[in-house]
Write a protein that holds these residues in place. Structure first.
Motif, short mmCIF file in Angstrom:
data_model
loop_
_atom_site.label_atom_id
_atom_site.label_comp_id
_atom_site.label_asym_id
_atom_site.label_seq_id
_atom_site.Cartn_x
_atom_site.Cartn_y
_atom_site.Cartn_z
N VAL A 112 0.84 -1.19 0.00
CA VAL A 112 0.00 0.00 0.00
C VAL A 112 0.88 1.24 0.00
O VAL A 112 1.71 1.43 0.88
N SER A 113 0.70 2.09 -1.00
CA SER A 113 1.47 3.33 -1.06
C SER A 113 0.71 4.49 -0.43
O SER A 113 1.30 5.50 -0.06
N GLN A 114 -0.61 4.36 -0.31
CA GLN A 114 -1.43 5.34 0.41
C GLN A 114 -2.73 4.68 0.82
O GLN A 114 -3.20 3.74 0.17
N GLY A 115 -3.31 5.16 1.91
CA GLY A 115 -4.60 4.65 2.33
C GLY A 115 -4.68 4.37 3.81
O GLY A 115 -3.65 4.29 4.50
N ALA A 116 -5.89 4.25 4.30
CA ALA A 116 -6.16 3.86 5.68
C ALA A 116 -7.33 2.88 5.66
O ALA A 116 -7.96 2.69 4.62
N GLN A 117 -7.60 2.26 6.80
CA GLN A 117 -8.65 1.25 6.83
C GLN A 117 -9.53 1.39 8.06
O GLN A 117 -9.08 1.81 9.13
N PHE A 118 -10.80 1.01 7.87
CA PHE A 118 -11.69 0.75 8.98
C PHE A 118 -11.44 -0.71 9.38
O PHE A 118 -11.68 -1.62 8.60
N GLU A 119 -10.95 -0.90 10.57
CA GLU A 119 -10.53 -2.23 11.02
C GLU A 119 -11.68 -3.21 11.11
O GLU A 119 -12.81 -2.86 11.50
N ILE A 120 -11.40 -4.47 10.74
CA ILE A 120 -12.32 -5.59 10.94
C ILE A 120 -11.55 -6.69 11.65
O ILE A 120 -10.61 -7.26 11.09
N ASP A 121 -11.93 -6.98 12.89
CA ASP A 121 -11.29 -8.03 13.68
C ASP A 121 -12.31 -8.48 14.72
O ASP A 121 -12.71 -7.70 15.58
N CYS A 122 -12.75 -9.73 14.64
CA CYS A 122 -13.83 -10.19 15.51
C CYS A 122 -13.38 -10.57 16.91
O CYS A 122 -14.21 -10.94 17.74
N ARG A 123 -12.10 -10.44 17.20
CA ARG A 123 -11.65 -10.64 18.58
C ARG A 123 -12.00 -9.39 19.40
O ARG A 123 -11.89 -8.28 18.92
N ILE A 124 -12.40 -9.59 20.62
CA ILE A 124 -12.79 -8.49 21.48
C ILE A 124 -11.56 -7.62 21.80
O ILE A 124 -10.48 -8.11 22.07
N GLY A 125 -11.77 -6.31 21.74
CA GLY A 125 -10.70 -5.39 22.10
C GLY A 125 -9.73 -5.06 20.99
O GLY A 125 -8.68 -4.46 21.25
N GLN A 126 -10.08 -5.39 19.75
CA GLN A 126 -9.16 -5.14 18.63
C GLN A 126 -9.58 -3.93 17.79
O GLN A 126 -9.12 -3.74 16.69
N HIS A 127 -10.48 -3.11 18.32
CA HIS A 127 -10.85 -1.81 17.74
C HIS A 127 -11.54 -1.90 16.38
O HIS A 127 -11.33 -1.07 15.50
N THR A 128 -12.38 -2.93 16.19
CA THR A 128 -13.14 -3.02 14.95
C THR A 128 -13.95 -1.75 14.71
O THR A 128 -14.58 -1.23 15.63
N ALA A 129 -13.89 -1.26 13.47
CA ALA A 129 -14.52 -0.01 13.01
C ALA A 129 -13.72 1.22 13.37
O ALA A 129 -14.10 2.33 13.02
N GLY A 130 -12.59 1.05 14.05
CA GLY A 130 -11.65 2.14 14.22
C GLY A 130 -10.85 2.35 12.94
O GLY A 130 -10.93 1.53 12.01
N VAL A 131 -10.08 3.43 12.86
CA VAL A 131 -9.34 3.77 11.65
C VAL A 131 -7.84 3.64 11.90
O VAL A 131 -7.30 4.18 12.87
N TYR A 132 -7.18 2.91 10.99
CA TYR A 132 -5.74 2.61 11.11
C TYR A 132 -5.09 2.86 9.75
O TYR A 132 -5.64 2.50 8.72
N GLY A 133 -3.91 3.49 9.75
CA GLY A 133 -3.19 3.62 8.49
C GLY A 133 -2.56 4.96 8.24
O GLY A 133 -2.24 5.69 9.18
N PHE A 134 -2.38 5.29 6.96
CA PHE A 134 -1.67 6.48 6.52
C PHE A 134 -0.27 6.53 7.13
O PHE A 134 0.28 7.61 7.37
N GLY A 135 0.31 5.34 7.43
CA GLY A 135 1.66 5.27 7.97
C GLY A 135 1.78 5.74 9.40
O GLY A 135 2.89 5.96 9.90
#
Length: 211
Positions: free
Chosen positions: A107-130
């Motif tokens: 990935v050269s650019q971008g961020a993501q809305f996290e998807i992780d079904c384990r509890i406490g892994q910040h699903t729907a939070g935003v991660y990225g842009f380095g």
């Protein structure tokens, strides 16, 4: 009551009549990204396995690399609605404003809305842009994700303003003052590690750029 209903109908008709030619009214301007049959509207990046059966899009890692399924066009401002289910122990995400280094899954650019079904892994939070985590949900909302069932996610990106809802609960509402990019593809991710196994369905997008 009859007069009120007639006035409401007249007002709605007037508003819709003022829309630019070719513009659909709100609620009718959603486009189905996944047609339930194949991945014709997507581009596979990274060589992982993406299959479609019975209206379900399945991504399964076949090696230790990252894998993505990206849209064929760029989006700037948009809403995306989908359902996801975690089958394996890996995680995933909905990337936005994404670009890849040519010929690679880097990935050269971008961020993501996290998807992780384990509890406490910040699903729907935003991660990225380095920058690693940009924003994550409140601690009391970390249990909203369903570990063994389908989850409903709605995300909205308008420039540097990001919001997400998971199973009807608002998870983040954040304006990023350091956002370096405001346009790129949307991409479903399979995290590296070899055990990524995710399912998606009912994927719809609404382009807000001209709204």
């Amino acid at each position: 009551m009859k007069s009120a209903l007639l006035l409401l109908a007249f007002s709605a008709t007037t508003v819709f009549a003022q829309l630019p030619a070719g513009t659909k009214p709100p609620g009718e301007d959603w486009i189905q990204l996944y047609n339930g049959k194949d991945v014709a509207n997507w581009n596979s990046v990274g060589g992982q396995q993406w299959t479609s059966e019975d209206g379900i899009l399945t991504g399964k890692a076949v090696n230790k690399s990252y894998g993505y399924l990206e849209t064929l066009r760029d989006y700037k401002d948009f809403q995306l609605s989908l359902r996801f289910k975690c089958v394996g122990s890996g995680n995933s995400g909905v990337y936005f404003h994404t670009k890849f280094k040519p010929g690679t899954a880097d990935v050269s650019q971008g961020a993501q809305f996290e998807i992780d079904c384990r509890i406490g892994q910040h699903t729907a939070g935003v991660y990225g842009f380095g920058r690693a985590w940009i924003v994550w949900p409140s601690p009391q909302n970390e249990t909203v994700v369903r570990q063994t069932d389908w989850n409903e996610m709605l995300v909205t990106v308008e420039g540097n303003h990001y919001t997400s809802r998971l199973n009807g609960v608002q998870m983040v509402d954040f304006t990023d003052p350091r956002a370096p990019f405001i346009q790129g593809t949307i991409a479903l991710q399979l995290h590296s590690g070899g055990d990524g196994h995710m399912q998606f369905k009912d994927i719809w997008v609404r382009d807000l750029t001209k709204k």
